[in-house]
Design a protein around this motif. Structure first.
Motif, short mmCIF file in Angstrom:
data_model
loop_
_atom_site.label_atom_id
_atom_site.label_comp_id
_atom_site.label_asym_id
_atom_site.label_seq_id
_atom_site.Cartn_x
_atom_site.Cartn_y
_atom_site.Cartn_z
N GLU A 63 -15.36 -3.68 24.66
CA GLU A 63 -15.00 -3.76 26.07
C GLU A 63 -13.58 -3.25 26.34
O GLU A 63 -13.28 -2.76 27.43
N GLN A 64 -12.71 -3.34 25.35
CA GLN A 64 -11.33 -2.90 25.52
C GLN A 64 -11.22 -1.40 25.71
O GLN A 64 -10.25 -0.91 26.29
N VAL A 65 -12.20 -0.66 25.20
CA VAL A 65 -12.16 0.80 25.32
C VAL A 65 -13.29 1.32 26.20
O VAL A 65 -13.64 2.49 26.15
N GLY A 66 -13.88 0.43 27.01
CA GLY A 66 -14.89 0.84 27.97
C GLY A 66 -16.27 1.06 27.40
O GLY A 66 -17.09 1.76 28.00
N LEU A 67 -16.58 0.44 26.26
CA LEU A 67 -17.90 0.58 25.66
C LEU A 67 -18.69 -0.72 25.81
O LEU A 67 -18.11 -1.81 25.73
N PRO A 68 -20.03 -0.64 25.98
CA PRO A 68 -20.84 -1.87 26.06
C PRO A 68 -21.00 -2.49 24.68
O PRO A 68 -21.05 -1.78 23.67
N ARG A 69 -21.04 -3.80 24.64
CA ARG A 69 -21.20 -4.48 23.34
C ARG A 69 -22.62 -4.33 22.82
O ARG A 69 -22.82 -4.03 21.64
N GLY A 70 -23.60 -4.51 23.67
CA GLY A 70 -24.98 -4.37 23.23
C GLY A 70 -25.47 -5.58 22.45
O GLY A 70 -24.68 -6.25 21.78
N PRO A 71 -26.77 -5.87 22.48
CA PRO A 71 -27.31 -7.07 21.83
C PRO A 71 -27.39 -6.97 20.31
O PRO A 71 -27.47 -7.97 19.62
N ARG A 72 -27.39 -5.74 19.74
CA ARG A 72 -27.61 -5.58 18.30
C ARG A 72 -26.32 -5.31 17.52
O ARG A 72 -26.38 -4.98 16.34
N ARG A 73 -25.21 -5.42 18.16
CA ARG A 73 -23.96 -5.12 17.46
C ARG A 73 -23.65 -6.22 16.43
O ARG A 73 -23.51 -7.38 16.78
N ARG A 74 -23.50 -5.82 15.20
CA ARG A 74 -23.14 -6.75 14.13
C ARG A 74 -21.74 -6.46 13.60
O ARG A 74 -21.11 -7.33 13.00
N THR A 75 -21.29 -5.22 13.78
CA THR A 75 -19.97 -4.83 13.28
C THR A 75 -18.87 -5.51 14.11
O THR A 75 -18.88 -5.43 15.33
N PRO A 76 -17.94 -6.18 13.45
CA PRO A 76 -16.81 -6.71 14.23
C PRO A 76 -15.96 -5.57 14.76
O PRO A 76 -15.63 -4.63 14.03
N GLY A 77 -15.65 -5.63 16.02
CA GLY A 77 -14.84 -4.57 16.60
C GLY A 77 -15.63 -3.30 16.84
O GLY A 77 -16.81 -3.34 17.20
N LEU A 78 -14.99 -2.16 16.63
CA LEU A 78 -15.62 -0.87 16.88
C LEU A 78 -16.32 -0.35 15.63
O LEU A 78 -15.95 -0.68 14.50
N ARG A 79 -17.36 0.47 15.85
CA ARG A 79 -18.00 1.16 14.75
C ARG A 79 -17.19 2.41 14.40
O ARG A 79 -16.41 2.92 15.20
N ARG A 80 -17.40 2.93 13.20
CA ARG A 80 -16.70 4.13 12.77
C ARG A 80 -16.99 5.30 13.71
O ARG A 80 -16.08 6.06 14.08
N GLU A 81 -18.26 5.46 14.07
CA GLU A 81 -18.60 6.59 14.93
C GLU A 81 -17.97 6.48 16.31
O GLU A 81 -17.68 7.48 16.95
N GLU A 82 -17.73 5.24 16.76
CA GLU A 82 -17.07 5.05 18.05
C GLU A 82 -15.60 5.45 17.99
O GLU A 82 -15.07 6.09 18.90
N LEU A 98 -6.90 3.08 18.56
CA LEU A 98 -6.81 1.76 17.94
C LEU A 98 -5.73 0.88 18.58
O LEU A 98 -5.49 -0.23 18.13
N ARG A 99 -5.09 1.41 19.61
CA ARG A 99 -4.09 0.66 20.39
C ARG A 99 -3.00 0.07 19.51
O ARG A 99 -2.66 -1.12 19.61
N LEU A 100 -2.45 0.90 18.65
CA LEU A 100 -1.40 0.45 17.76
C LEU A 100 -0.09 0.29 18.52
O LEU A 100 0.25 1.11 19.38
#
Length: 290
Positions: free
Chosen positions: A37-56, A91-93
């Motif tokens: 949500e911080q970068v404007g992406l939907p979380r989705g019901p099947r997301r298991r990865t904490p945070g962002l995926r690599r492809e994202e 990554l908002r460093l």
């Protein structure tokens, strides 16, 4: 009796390998702390990865998924400063994390977020001593390297903008506060693009300039002016601003060069009339918190 000689990797190679693994771990940790949500992406019901995926992360940074995956796998690949800059933004460093990223990658951060040794304590004190007169130090790329409190409030809140984004040309194309403050916005954009092209002739191929140009080309307004191939030298000029706190300001813009080469310069904005002078005094008091 046969003596077995065990070969060891050269020390520099070991150091580089250690840095690659540290860089991979650092990227993973930063990726996993960013919510979609911080970068404007939907979380989705099947997301298991904490945070962002690599492809994202790869998509948001405009790099290949395979290439970014290799980076997190600590493979021996070359990383440009442009890519490091894009990853730092995705990554908002913060400033310390950004510096750590570049250090692990063995690269030098070319943005004004890095320390600028040419801005001495004496120059910083001079800026503050100017008081009600807005003043800053810029380079020929329009990066804002230092500024006083009045300049910080001239077009919004400069303190709230990340150091790596404090670039006048970038802000007049992307920041709503700056766009609302500049009275003759389109004329200003065209003039600044022409000045940038003239200055860039001495810096072709330099990473910091390429990074800035890549960011600016995301703006249709900049692309239109850039494709005119106009060039303009430096000159004093009258500027008009609509400040949200004190209203209309008419100022004389002056460049004070800090060396024999036209690189870093102190930019001052002196009032053109008494009304502007009084309003700058008020803005100065507001900036001081009085």
């Amino acid at each position: 009796m046969t003596t077995v000689v065990q070969e060891t990797a050269p020390r520099p190679a070991r150091g580089a390998e250690i840095r690659r693994h540290e860089l991979a771990a650092f990227l993973r940790s930063r990726r996993e702390r960013i919510a979609p949500e911080q970068v404007g992406l939907p979380r989705g019901p099947r997301r298991r990865t904490p945070g962002l995926r690599r492809e994202e992360v790869a998509h948001l940074s405009a790099v290949g998924v395979t290439w970014y995956t290799w980076l997190e796998q600590a493979r021996d690949i070359q990383v440009s400063v442009q890519v490091l800059d894009a990853l730092a933004r995705t990554l908002r460093l913060d400033a310390s994390e950004r510096a750590h990223l570049f250090q692990l990658a063995g690269a030098t951060d070319p943005t004004p977020a890095a320390d600028c040794p040419s801005v001495t304590p004496a120059l910083r004190e001079t800026l503050q001593r100017l008081g009600p007169i807005p003043a800053c130090i810029q380079n020929s790329r329009y990066d804002i390297l230092a500024y006083n409190s009045t300049y910080a409030r001239l077009m919004g809140d400069l303190d709230a903008i990340p150091p790596e984004d404090r670039n006048c040309l970038l802000l007049v194309h992307t920041n709503p506060d700056w766009q609302a403050a500049v009275v003759h916005l389109e004329e200003t954009r065209r003039l600044m693009a022409a000045r940038l092209r003239a200055a860039m002739a001495n810096h072709l191929g330099e990473p910091a300039w390429k990074m800035l140009l890549k960011r600016l080309e995301e703006s249709p307004a900049f692309r239109e002016n850039w494709e005119r191939y106009e060039v303009v030298g430096n000159r004093s000029k009258t500027k008009e601003y609509l400040n949200p706190h004190v209203g209309h300001l008419t100022l004389e813009h002056t460049d004070l060069w800090l060396g024999p080469e036209q690189g870093a310069r102190m930019v001052t904005y002196t009032p053109r009339n008494e009304e502007t002078r009084e309003r700058l005094e008020k803005l100065y008091r507001l900036a001081q918190g009085s």
